[in-house]
Scaffold this active site. Structure first.
Site, PDB file in Angstrom:
ATOM      1  CG  HIS A   1      -2.038  -1.010   1.093  1.00  0.00           C
ATOM      2  ND1 HIS A   1      -3.284  -0.680   0.637  1.00  0.00           N
ATOM      3  CD2 HIS A   1      -2.056  -2.346   1.320  1.00  0.00           C
ATOM      4  CE1 HIS A   1      -4.036  -1.772   0.617  1.00  0.00           C
ATOM      5  NE2 HIS A   1      -3.311  -2.805   1.024  1.00  0.00           N
TER       6      HIS A   1
ATOM      7  CG  ASP B   1       0.223   9.375   0.474  1.00  0.00           C
ATOM      8  OD1 ASP B   1       0.155   8.215   0.888  1.00  0.00           O
ATOM      9  OD2 ASP B   1      -0.486  10.304   0.913  1.00  0.00           O
TER      10      ASP B   1
HETATM   11  C1  GDG Z   1      -2.053   3.961   3.170  1.00  0.00           C
HETATM   12  C2  GDG Z   1      -1.042   4.614   2.208  1.00  0.00           C
HETATM   13  C3  GDG Z   1      -2.763   4.534   0.390  1.00  0.00           C
HETATM   14  C4  GDG Z   1      -8.691  10.691   7.345  1.00  0.00           C
HETATM   15  N1  GDG Z   1      -9.118  11.562   8.269  1.00  0.00           N
HETATM   16  C5  GDG Z   1     -10.319  11.134   8.691  1.00  0.00           C
HETATM   17  C6  GDG Z   1     -10.630   9.963   8.002  1.00  0.00           C
HETATM   18  N2  GDG Z   1      -9.609   9.721   7.190  1.00  0.00           N
HETATM   19  C7  GDG Z   1      -9.527   8.591   6.244  1.00  0.00           C
HETATM   20  C8  GDG Z   1      -9.684   9.093   4.842  1.00  0.00           C
HETATM   21  C9  GDG Z   1      -8.967   8.023   4.028  1.00  0.00           C
HETATM   22  C10 GDG Z   1      -7.929   7.471   5.017  1.00  0.00           C
HETATM   23  O1  GDG Z   1      -8.271   7.964   6.308  1.00  0.00           O
HETATM   24  C11 GDG Z   1      -6.517   7.933   4.703  1.00  0.00           C
HETATM   25  O2  GDG Z   1      -6.071   7.255   3.568  1.00  0.00           O
HETATM   26  P1  GDG Z   1      -4.775   7.709   2.762  1.00  0.00           P
HETATM   27  O3  GDG Z   1      -4.744   6.953   1.480  1.00  0.00           O
HETATM   28  O4  GDG Z   1      -4.837   9.169   2.546  1.00  0.00           O
HETATM   29  O5  GDG Z   1      -3.525   7.438   3.690  1.00  0.00           O
HETATM   30  P2  GDG Z   1      -2.880   6.257   4.644  1.00  0.00           P
HETATM   31  O6  GDG Z   1      -3.648   6.116   5.892  1.00  0.00           O
HETATM   32  O7  GDG Z   1      -1.470   6.678   4.812  1.00  0.00           O
HETATM   33  O8  GDG Z   1      -2.978   4.875   3.799  1.00  0.00           O
HETATM   34  C12 GDG Z   1      -1.775   5.426   1.158  1.00  0.00           C
HETATM   35  C13 GDG Z   1      -3.654   3.764   1.368  1.00  0.00           C
HETATM   36  O9  GDG Z   1      -2.874   3.071   2.349  1.00  0.00           O
HETATM   37  C14 GDG Z   1      -4.524   2.733   0.629  1.00  0.00           C
HETATM   38  O10 GDG Z   1      -3.759   1.849  -0.132  1.00  0.00           O
HETATM   39  O11 GDG Z   1      -3.565   5.360  -0.418  1.00  0.00           O
HETATM   40  O12 GDG Z   1      -0.840   5.975   0.247  1.00  0.00           O
HETATM   41  O13 GDG Z   1      -0.116   5.428   2.938  1.00  0.00           O
HETATM   42  O14 GDG Z   1      -9.840   7.009   3.655  1.00  0.00           O
HETATM   43  O15 GDG Z   1     -11.048   9.211   4.553  1.00  0.00           O
HETATM   44  N3  GDG Z   1     -11.782   9.301   8.178  1.00  0.00           N
HETATM   45  C15 GDG Z   1     -12.659   9.805   9.090  1.00  0.00           C
HETATM   46  N4  GDG Z   1     -12.394  10.927   9.830  1.00  0.00           N
HETATM   47  C16 GDG Z   1     -11.248  11.615   9.667  1.00  0.00           C
HETATM   48  O16 GDG Z   1     -11.021  12.622  10.352  1.00  0.00           O
HETATM   49  N5  GDG Z   1     -13.828   9.181   9.286  1.00  0.00           N
END
Ligand code: GDG
Length: 500
Positions: free
Chosen positions: A197, A398
């Protein structure tokens, strides 16, 4: 969802991930209870496991003293996607609490996380932590074999019924070693797939890892290795050739290892698009509409470029004073790895910087930065995404970044706003109609935000339409389907008719 949308694995699927799709909580009366995770991955993958009578192997989120304590069923009335995952379909890996910290905070998040995000100066390399990483991976492998045994498939299993084991992410890069070995010795057929990921770094960074050869060999014990984008695939293929001397085929993304040909595939993850649209349609209005909102939503992590982003916003207000009093930045920072010093320091730096910028520009009627340190509900988040004028997604590095995708899904207002992405996120590779912003170049980033704030309506509509169309088609179900299809495990009724 129509019948055609339901994704089915032709054999049973065993998912192996560091965390189970729910965490266990100990209630005051001593009872254990489940708290479901709501992420897109769980939503997409859990039904495939449940419908195909598969299993999920992972750590339950707390340490259980009694090794025989049963995993509870879901609470009555639970309507989350994991509610149908019965406790006998879950293998909870009970990691020894004495080594958990060294494995997780040490090797996973102190070594692999920074290094794979191309930040080698933040990485630490400690052989004791590596040893614990090996031990925990072996334990996950043993639990996976235990799961495989419950499926009772022998060497005569027809091809389309062969179970599929799907291992996730950088915490488990070695697990396939022992899974493959035991499955072969005990004649239990299975297919092994791995998905990373986070980014896979270029050779020049990867070679800093003292245990790089073991990591590559671990991943190559799978039949297929998936990454978000082609760049990461090519980095991996390159490392296999240069570190292990494997024969590789860059055009077809193949690596030869131990007489086997391992497929390497770009499989960009998507989001549950329709769910976000629905949330956005129902979310209450969150902003008063007096100011345009530039929105950032991130886990509080140094890879997300929060400091750079705030400096860019400050520069915008310096260079383009017409935005003062008109535009506010809203940053949601979700607490993450809070017991790690580096993350505590980042939080302090960020809060100081916000204080300084707000102190400099705030007037009686307006503050430049609104900051939430905490998690907001998904409904509220959808409202933020919908009503923001600019989605500012500027990580330093990322794997993909789902926030960029969720933002466009929720942009249902007419006319829509503008997405800005960093070229160093997987999302920057695939979301072509977004404005691109190099977070390291503060002055340039400020100009990109200015451009977004002043973009003509028709250009905003055109760009957002294309962005939304792509994410709608390439949603998280499509991603799961692509994985199953690349593994030759996607259920298609015609194939099964042939088999009879
Ligand atoms: C890893 C990889 C890759 C965030 N703030 C709140 C909240 N979120 C949720 C978002 C989103 C998730 O968290 C964050 O996903 P990301 O993709 O931005 O980042 P990572 O956590 O680092 O994930 C990344 C991912 O895996 C999938 O393969 O894209 O690159 O690092 O879904 O919505 N959700 C809620 N409240 C918040 O304040 N409910």
């Amino acid at each position: 969802m129509t019948v055609a949308d339901v994704v089915t694995c032709s054999g049973s699927m065993i998912v192996v991930s560091n965390r189970l799709p729910f965490v266990l909580k100990r209630l005051e009366d001593g009872r254990l209870t489940r708290k479901a995770s709501a992420g897109g991955l769980v939503t997409a993958v859990a039904p495939v496991v449940i419908n195909g009578n598969g299993l999920w192997v992972g750590w339950p989120g707390i340490h259980l003293d009694d090794p025989n304590e049963p995993i509870p069923e879901s609470e009555p009335g639970d309507i989350t996607p994991t509610a149908g995952l019965k406790s006998d379909k879950v293998v909870a890996v009970r990691v020894d609490p004495n080594i958990f910290d060294s494995y997780y905070n040490g090797c996973c998040n102190g070594t692999f996380w920074p290094l794979f995000h191309s930040m080698p100066d933040r990485a630490t390399f400690k052989s004791e932590e590596w040893k614990d990483y090996v031990t925990v991976n072996k334990q996950f492998a043993e639990c996976t074999i235990q799961a495989l045994k419950t499926l009772k498939k022998g060497k005569d299993t027809p091809q389309h019924e062969i179970p599929l084991i799907w291992v996730h992410d950088y915490q488990l890069m070695l697990a396939a070693n022992w899974i493959r070995q035991t499955a072969e010795e005990e004649e239990m057929p299975c297919k092994l797939g791995f998905f990373l990921h986070i980014p896979f770094p270029p050779w020049d960074i990867f070679r800093l890892l003292p245990w790089g050869d073991e990591i590559l060999q671990g991943m190559l014990n799978c039949d297929m290795v998936g990454f978000h984008i082609t760049d990461y695939c090519l980095n991996f293929v390159d490392c296999c050739q240069r570190y292990l001397g494997c024969r590789v085929d860059r055009k077809n993304l193949l690596v030869e290892q131990g007489g086997r040909s391992v497929r390497v595939r770009p499989l960009p993850i998507g989001i549950p698009f329709e769910r976000f649209v629905e949330l956005a349609e129902n979310a209450p209005k969150v902003f008063t509409g007096e100011h345009k909102i530039v929105l950032g939503v991130d886990r509080l992590d140094y890879t997300k470029g929060l400091v750079h982003r705030l400096l860019a916003f400050e520069m915008l207000l310096e260079k383009h004073p017409e935005h003062r009093g008109q535009v506010s930045m809203m940053q949601v920072a979700v607490p993450s790895r809070t017991d790690v010093k580096e993350y505590q320091e980042l939080k302090e730096n960020l809060e100081q910087l916000i204080g300084r910028i707000n102190g400099k520009f705030t007037t009686p009627n307006w503050s430049p930065i609104r900051y939430i340190y905490g998690q907001v509900s998904q409904d509220e988040l959808a409202g933020f995404y919908r009503d923001a004028f600019v989605g500012l997604v500027t990580p330093l590095r990322d794997g993909m970044n789902l926030v960029a995708k969720e933002f466009v899904a929720c942009q249902i207002n007419s006319p829509p706003g503008v997405l800005i992405v960093s070229p160093f996120a997987g999302a920057g590779e695939t979301m072509h109609e977004a404005l691109v912003c190099n977070p390291y170049e503060i002055a340039g980033a400020a100009e990109v935000i200015h451009r977004a704030l002043t973009m003509p309506e028709d250009e905003r509509i055109l760009r957002m339409n294309y962005l939304r169309r792509r994410e709608k088609v390439n949603d998280v179900n499509f991603w799961t389907k692509s994985f199953l299809s690349a593994m030759g495990s996607l259920f298609t009724p015609e194939d099964h008719d042939d088999v009879g």
